[in-house]
Design a protein around this motif. Structure first.
Motif, PDB file in Angstrom:
ATOM      1  N   TYR A  13       0.827  -1.206   0.000  1.00 16.54           N
ATOM      2  CA  TYR A  13       0.000   0.000   0.000  1.00 16.54           C
ATOM      3  C   TYR A  13       0.864   1.260   0.000  1.00 16.54           C
ATOM      4  O   TYR A  13       0.604   2.210  -0.748  1.00 16.54           O
ATOM      5  N   LEU A  14       1.895   1.264   0.860  1.00 18.00           N
ATOM      6  CA  LEU A  14       2.768   2.436   0.942  1.00 18.00           C
ATOM      7  C   LEU A  14       3.539   2.642  -0.356  1.00 18.00           C
ATOM      8  O   LEU A  14       3.677   3.776  -0.835  1.00 18.00           O
ATOM      9  N   SER A  15       4.056   1.569  -0.919  1.00 19.13           N
ATOM     10  CA  SER A  15       4.848   1.679  -2.149  1.00 19.13           C
ATOM     11  C   SER A  15       4.009   2.226  -3.293  1.00 19.13           C
ATOM     12  O   SER A  15       4.459   3.111  -4.041  1.00 19.13           O
ATOM     13  N   VAL A  16       2.798   1.730  -3.439  1.00 26.25           N
ATOM     14  CA  VAL A  16       1.918   2.204  -4.501  1.00 26.25           C
ATOM     15  C   VAL A  16       1.525   3.661  -4.255  1.00 26.25           C
ATOM     16  O   VAL A  16       1.474   4.482  -5.185  1.00 26.25           O
ATOM     17  N   ALA A  17       1.246   4.011  -2.990  1.00 23.96           N
ATOM     18  CA  ALA A  17       0.850   5.389  -2.669  1.00 23.96           C
ATOM     19  C   ALA A  17       1.966   6.374  -3.005  1.00 23.96           C
ATOM     20  O   ALA A  17       1.719   7.445  -3.577  1.00 23.96           O
ATOM     21  N   VAL A  18       3.202   6.012  -2.683  1.00 18.98           N
ATOM     22  CA  VAL A  18       4.335   6.907  -2.958  1.00 18.98           C
ATOM     23  C   VAL A  18       4.573   7.014  -4.465  1.00 18.98           C
ATOM     24  O   VAL A  18       4.806   8.107  -5.001  1.00 18.98           O
ATOM     25  N   TYR A  19       4.505   5.884  -5.168  1.00 19.61           N
ATOM     26  CA  TYR A  19       4.722   5.903  -6.623  1.00 19.61           C
ATOM     27  C   TYR A  19       3.651   6.738  -7.324  1.00 19.61           C
ATOM     28  O   TYR A  19       3.952   7.536  -8.221  1.00 19.61           O
ATOM     29  N   ASN A  20       2.390   6.557  -6.907  1.00 24.15           N
ATOM     30  CA  ASN A  20       1.311   7.360  -7.498  1.00 24.15           C
ATOM     31  C   ASN A  20       1.454   8.837  -7.154  1.00 24.15           C
ATOM     32  O   ASN A  20       1.015   9.704  -7.906  1.00 24.15           O
ATOM     33  N   HIS A  21       2.043   9.118  -5.992  1.00 23.09           N
ATOM     34  CA  HIS A  21       2.286  10.516  -5.615  1.00 23.09           C
ATOM     35  C   HIS A  21       3.236  11.169  -6.615  1.00 23.09           C
ATOM     36  O   HIS A  21       3.009  12.301  -7.057  1.00 23.09           O
ATOM     37  N   TYR A  22       4.298  10.459  -6.987  1.00 20.67           N
ATOM     38  CA  TYR A  22       5.221  10.980  -7.993  1.00 20.67           C
ATOM     39  C   TYR A  22       4.500  11.188  -9.331  1.00 20.67           C
ATOM     40  O   TYR A  22       4.688  12.202  -9.999  1.00 20.67           O
ATOM     41  N   LYS A  23       3.689  10.201  -9.730  1.00 17.34           N
ATOM     42  CA  LYS A  23       2.995  10.303 -11.015  1.00 17.34           C
ATOM     43  C   LYS A  23       2.000  11.459 -11.017  1.00 17.34           C
ATOM     44  O   LYS A  23       1.828  12.135 -12.036  1.00 17.34           O
ATOM     45  N   ARG A  24       1.350  11.695  -9.876  1.00 20.64           N
ATOM     46  CA  ARG A  24       0.406  12.802  -9.798  1.00 20.64           C
ATOM     47  C   ARG A  24       1.126  14.145  -9.944  1.00 20.64           C
ATOM     48  O   ARG A  24       0.616  15.077 -10.567  1.00 20.64           O
ATOM     49  N   LEU A  25       2.339  14.234  -9.393  1.00 22.79           N
ATOM     50  CA  LEU A  25       3.105  15.469  -9.516  1.00 22.79           C
ATOM     51  C   LEU A  25       3.522  15.727 -10.960  1.00 22.79           C
ATOM     52  O   LEU A  25       3.788  16.868 -11.346  1.00 22.79           O
ATOM     53  N   ASN A  26       3.602  14.683 -11.774  1.00 25.30           N
ATOM     54  CA  ASN A  26       4.052  14.807 -13.150  1.00 25.30           C
ATOM     55  C   ASN A  26       2.909  14.711 -14.154  1.00 25.30           C
ATOM     56  O   ASN A  26       3.158  14.582 -15.349  1.00 25.30           O
TER      57      ASN A  26
END
Length: 412
Positions: A88-101
């Motif tokens: 859950y944490l790994s996906v949340a952090v990865y999606n956070h990067y994608k949302r910023l881009n």
């Protein structure tokens, strides 16, 4: 001849409308403090934002962002088990990067704040500290227990963003892309299941104050803290792209889950679902309505859409925690002794004894360090003064030292 009026050479305001006018070296031109502050803000914007073609900001290279599997593999080096929470944490952090881009098209990716529920000593805070090591965005861990509603003794809710600003070296744009981990979120649960008539300034009042931060809004943040410096200039921070992670032990929520699942039933029942319930690990069935029963208000639960749990550490997991992670407790003590030129070893029987005691006292992974510290204190005191090159911790030695430390009496 009339005396020439002194005014700011940039904005043209006369001296009586300015706090201070700073003269130039020629003594003929001046600049006011407001213009100095405005120029400073412009410089910070250009240095931090790196304007790209078209007036936009240069975006991060998504190819350099660690993939969810890579993030989880990094967490595996330091934390035993808890695979679901790591995913859950790994996906949340990865999606956070994608949302910023994300590009500005018709689909707007919204952030998914996350809440971790797990008993004490299962690794909630350790997960946050470990994931902060590999992130390329500002990351801060704050404690919810010190927060109070605005106007009361304690820290303001905005102080969460003050910590994030400090982690970003007061670069506002960088902070607006950061991650905040709010620890001990269960400590701000309201005192009863019903709305309070009197002021609940460290419980429900804090939850209501957190709503605007979690949802996304422009918040005026005091850069030096709240009430101690009322004259300071506020820094506006947009929380739209700040990812919030929350963690808490929620001690006693198992009873709420059991009541919802109706596991304590008097009489006969053939309900197959009830028979499949694992009563030793009720947290795996945690749901948003259980958090509401515990004392979180529905509005804050809705702003934390991802809910996951951490499993209680069983005997095998605790045994691995002692020896396998990079920062394992036994490795730390071996390094301490090696700095004095002493080779330290732990017998398997001694490690099993330590794990058994940790399970008996129900202290989780934190209990392992307390027990090992009680066992090793005499050796750490005596051996640096002695000419000893090797030292082995046996089960008999561990039992004697733990009994001498009256650990069992103190742990009750």
């Amino acid at each position: 001849m009339a005396k020439k009026e002194i005014k700011c050479s940039y904005c043209g305001r006369p001296a009586d409308m300015c706090d201070t006018l700073v003269p130039a070296s020629d003594g003929k031109s001046y600049i006011c403090t407001d213009c100095v502050a405005a120029i400073h803000d412009m410089l910070e914007t250009y240095k931090g934002g790196r304007p790209a073609q078209g007036g936009g900001k240069v975006k991060d290279d998504l190819t350099k962002v660690p993939k969810p599997a890579e993030i989880k593999a990094f967490l595996d080096q330091y934390i035993i088990g808890q695979d679901d929470a790591k995913k859950y944490l790994s996906v949340a952090v990865y999606n956070h990067y994608k949302r910023l881009n994300q590009s500005s098209d018709d689909v707007d990716i919204e952030k998914s704040n996350i809440i971790l529920v797990g008993p004490t000593g299962t690794g909630k805070t350790l997960l946050a500290r470990t994931i902060a090591r590999m992130l390329d965005v500002p990351f801060t861990i704050v404690d919810a227990t010190v927060l109070t509603q605005a106007g009361y003794v304690g820290e303001d809710i905005e102080s969460l963003l003050t910590r994030l600003l400090q982690a970003a070296d007061y670069d506002v744009e960088k902070a607006e892309r950061g991650i905040v981990f709010i620890d001990e979120i269960d400590k701000i649960a309201r005192k009863g299941d019903n709305p309070s008539i009197t002021r609940d300034v460290s419980g429900e009042g804090v939850q209501q104050g957190l709503l605007k931060l979690l949802e996304g809004s422009i918040v005026n943040v005091p850069p030096q803290g709240g009430r101690k410096h009322p004259e300071q200039r506020m820094i506006p921070v947009d929380t739209k792209n700040i990812l919030f992670m929350c963690g808490g032990a929620f001690d006693g929520i198992e009873q709420k889950i059991a009541q919802r699942m109706n596991t304590h039933v008097v009489g006969f029942s053939t309900d197959s679902t009830r028979n499949r319930v694992d009563k030793d690990d009720m947290l795996r069935y945690v749901a948003p309505q259980d958090l509401k029963s515990f004392g979180l208000i529905p509005e804050i639960i809705g702003r934390l859409p991802i809910l996951t749990h951490l499993n209680p550490l069983n005997r095998d997991a605790l045994r691995r925690v002692l020896t396998e992670p990079k920062n394992a407790i036994t490795r730390q003590y071996k390094k301490l002794f090696a700095m004095d030129g002493v080779t330290l070893t732990f017998d398997d029987d001694a490690l099993d004894f330590i794990v058994d005691k940790a399970i008996e006292y129900k202290l989780g992974a934190r209990g392992l360090r307390s027990i090992v510290e009680a066992i090793m204190i005499d050796a750490m005191y005596d051996i640096p003064s002695q000419n000893i090159k090797e030292f082995a911790v046996t089960r008999k030695y561990a039992e004697d030292k733990l009994a001498k430390a009256h650990f069992e009496a103190n742990a009750v």
